[in-house]
Design a protein around this motif. Structure first.
Motif, mmCIF file in Angstrom:
data_model
loop_
_atom_site.group_PDB
_atom_site.id
_atom_site.type_symbol
_atom_site.label_atom_id
_atom_site.label_comp_id
_atom_site.label_asym_id
_atom_site.label_seq_id
_atom_site.Cartn_x
_atom_site.Cartn_y
_atom_site.Cartn_z
ATOM 1 N N ILE A 31 9.049 14.540 23.606
ATOM 2 C CA ILE A 31 9.889 14.516 24.808
ATOM 3 C C ILE A 31 10.884 13.369 24.741
ATOM 4 C CG2 ILE A 31 9.873 14.181 27.310
ATOM 5 C CD1 ILE A 31 7.111 15.577 27.331
ATOM 6 N N SER A 32 10.421 12.190 24.315
ATOM 7 C CA SER A 32 11.330 11.047 24.242
ATOM 8 C C SER A 32 12.393 11.243 23.160
ATOM 9 C CB SER A 32 10.560 9.747 24.017
ATOM 10 O OG SER A 32 9.949 9.749 22.757
ATOM 11 N N ALA B 98 13.938 3.398 27.636
ATOM 12 C CA ALA B 98 14.224 4.301 28.748
ATOM 13 C C ALA B 98 13.654 5.695 28.492
ATOM 14 C CB ALA B 98 15.737 4.385 28.974
ATOM 15 N N ALA B 99 13.763 6.167 27.263
ATOM 16 C CA ALA B 99 13.224 7.488 26.931
ATOM 17 C C ALA B 99 11.702 7.492 27.018
ATOM 18 C CB ALA B 99 13.683 7.904 25.534
ATOM 19 N N GLY C 84 7.120 9.492 29.798
ATOM 20 C CA GLY C 84 5.839 9.254 30.461
ATOM 21 C C GLY C 84 5.792 9.903 31.831
ATOM 22 N N VAL C 85 6.877 9.783 32.583
ATOM 23 C CA VAL C 85 6.947 10.410 33.907
ATOM 24 C C VAL C 85 6.898 11.930 33.775
ATOM 25 C CG1 VAL C 85 8.446 10.761 35.913
ATOM 26 C CG2 VAL C 85 8.135 8.464 34.973
ATOM 27 N N ALA D 278 1.244 17.261 33.553
ATOM 28 C CA ALA D 278 -0.217 17.241 33.678
ATOM 29 C C ALA D 278 -0.647 17.545 35.109
ATOM 30 C CB ALA D 278 -0.757 15.891 33.243
ATOM 31 N N LEU D 279 0.057 17.004 36.099
ATOM 32 C CA LEU D 279 -0.289 17.275 37.499
ATOM 33 C C LEU D 279 -0.047 18.735 37.860
ATOM 34 C CD1 LEU D 279 1.058 14.064 39.269
ATOM 35 C CD2 LEU D 279 -1.327 14.725 38.881
#
Length: 116
Positions: A75-76, A96-97, A102-103, A109-110
């Motif tokens: 993703i990063s 920043a990536a 992470g967010v 996941a949520l």
């Protein structure tokens, strides 16, 4: 006669992805060290159901963290490419990536947990 413009150097894209990976390894290492230091030597001999010592949780965490780090690095990598092309330095773009990935990973996941 005018001199030709110099060729632009290679993009520090790979470096920004390595910075992101470095952040993930650093955070995982800190969490694992914290778990190891809080190990009280408790045993699960008298447990009537599930019981995990901090050392066992650290081992399980490593096994689960490897695929999570791989996904967040992917993703990063997607996030850092436009940042590097816009002119940000590799450490800034990688940091920043890593935060953005992470967010995104936590949100995914949520959503996966809520869909169950």
């Amino acid at each position: 006669m005018t001199e030709p413009e110099p060729e632009p150097g290679p993009e520090p894209y790979g470096e920004s992805v390595l910075v992101s990976l470095g952040w993930y390894v650093t955070v995982l290492g800190a969490l694992l060290l914290g778990l190891r230091q809080t190990d009280t030597g408790r045993t699960c001999d008298d447990a009537t159901s599930w019981c995990f010592t901090p050392s066992a949780l650290a081992g399980i965490g490593v096994v689960l963290a490897v695929p999570a780090i791989a996904v967040m690095t992917g993703i990063s990598a997607l996030i850092s490419r436009p940042m590097v092309r816009s002119g940000l330095s590799a450490p800034v773009a990688g940091t920043a990536a890593a935060a953005a990935a992470g967010v995104v990973f936590v949100l995914i996941a949520l959503i996966a947990l809520a869909a169950r």
